[in-house]
Scaffold this active site. Structure first.
Site, PDB file in Angstrom:
ATOM      1  N   HIS A  48       0.818  -1.222   0.000  1.00  0.00           N
ATOM      2  CA  HIS A  48       0.000   0.000   0.000  1.00  0.00           C
ATOM      3  C   HIS A  48       0.846   1.264   0.000  1.00  0.00           C
ATOM      4  CE1 HIS A  48      -3.578  -2.354   0.395  1.00  0.00           C
ATOM      5  NE2 HIS A  48      -3.206  -2.857   1.556  1.00  0.00           N
ATOM      6  N   HIS A  87      -6.358  -7.481  -0.318  1.00  0.00           N
ATOM      7  CA  HIS A  87      -6.487  -6.065  -0.676  1.00  0.00           C
ATOM      8  C   HIS A  87      -5.620  -5.776  -1.906  1.00  0.00           C
ATOM      9  CE1 HIS A  87      -7.085  -6.335   3.721  1.00  0.00           C
ATOM     10  NE2 HIS A  87      -8.083  -5.512   3.471  1.00  0.00           N
ATOM     11  N   ASP A 174      -2.779 -10.515   4.233  1.00  0.00           N
ATOM     12  CA  ASP A 174      -4.162 -11.001   4.202  1.00  0.00           C
ATOM     13  C   ASP A 174      -4.415 -11.863   2.979  1.00  0.00           C
ATOM     14  OD1 ASP A 174      -4.999  -9.336   6.483  1.00  0.00           O
ATOM     15  OD2 ASP A 174      -4.623  -7.684   5.109  1.00  0.00           O
TER      16      ASP A 174
END
Length: 176
Positions: A48, A87, A174
Site C-alpha cells: 500500500h 487487498h 491477508d
C-alpha cells in the site's frame, strides 16, 4: 506521527520496515546472482506504500523496491510481480503503472467491497505501461476453485507471453 490515518510512523516501525526491505533486497540479489533459484524476504508484502505516500500500515514498499532493484541493479527487462493479498496493492500498482519492464498481476477482493477501493479490471496501466497492470478482482469469500481458475486462465497465459526473468510473489498480510 502518522503517514496516514492508519499508518503510524514511529522509530521502531521504521527500523522494522527497513529490515523487511533489506530482506527483500537480499532475496532478490541472491536470485539475480543465481546463488539460489528461490528466496523469501520475511515479513513483507507492504504493497500500500507508493512513491510518495504510505498507508494501510505500509511505510516502504519492499516488493516494489525489490522489483526496481532487479531492473536497475541487475539489468532485468521483464519482472513479474504476482500479488494475492486480499487487498489490492495500490502502492505497487501506482509505482509501476507506466513501466513496461514490470508486469503487475494482482488477484484481490472486489475493490467495491474492501480497502483501498482500487484495483478495478479496467485499470491496466498508462503510457508505455499500458497493458502491464492486470487486476483480477474476485467476489468476497472466493474459494480455491476461483484461484485455480485465475492461475490457469490468467496467470499461466500471461507468464508464457511475458516470459519474466524473475517472479516476485507477494502474499501480503491477508492472503485469504
Amino acid at each position: 506521527g502518522f503517514l496516514s490515518d492508519d499508518t503510524p510512523l514511529k522509530p521502531a516501525i521504521v527500523k522494522a520496515v527497513r529490515l523487511i526491505v533489506g530482506a527483500a533486497l537480499k532475496a532478490g540479489d541472491m536470485v539475480a546472482q543465481k546463488k539460489v533459484i528461490m528466496a523469501q524476504g520475511v515479513g513483507g508484502g507492504l504493497h500500500h506504500s507508493g512513491k510518495d505516500y504510505g498507508e494501510g500500515w505500509c511505510v516502504f514498499n519492499d516488493v516494489a523496491i525489490c522489483a526496481k532493484a532487479m531492473v536497475e541493479r541487475h539489468g532485468m527487462e521483464r519482472v513479474l510481480i504476482f500479488d494475492t493479498d486480499a487487498h489490492a496493492g495500490n502502492g505497487t500498482m501506482d509505482i509501476f503503472y507506466e513501466d513496461p519492464r514490470v508486469l503487475y498481476l494482482t488477484v484481490h477482493q472486489d475493490p467495491k467491497t474492501i480497502y483501498p477501493n482500487t484495483g478495478f479490471v479496467e485499470q491496466i496501466g498508462k503510457g508505455e505501461g499500458k497493458g502491464f497492470t492486470v487486476n483480477v478482482p474476485l467476489p468476497p469469500e472466493a474459494d480455491d476453485d476461483c484461484m485455480k481458475l485465475v492461475l490457469e486462465s490468467v496467470f499461466r497465459p500471461i507468464v508464457r507471453q511475458f516470459k519474466p526473468q524473475v517472479i516476485i510473489r507477494n502474499g501480503g498480510a491477508d492472503p485469504h
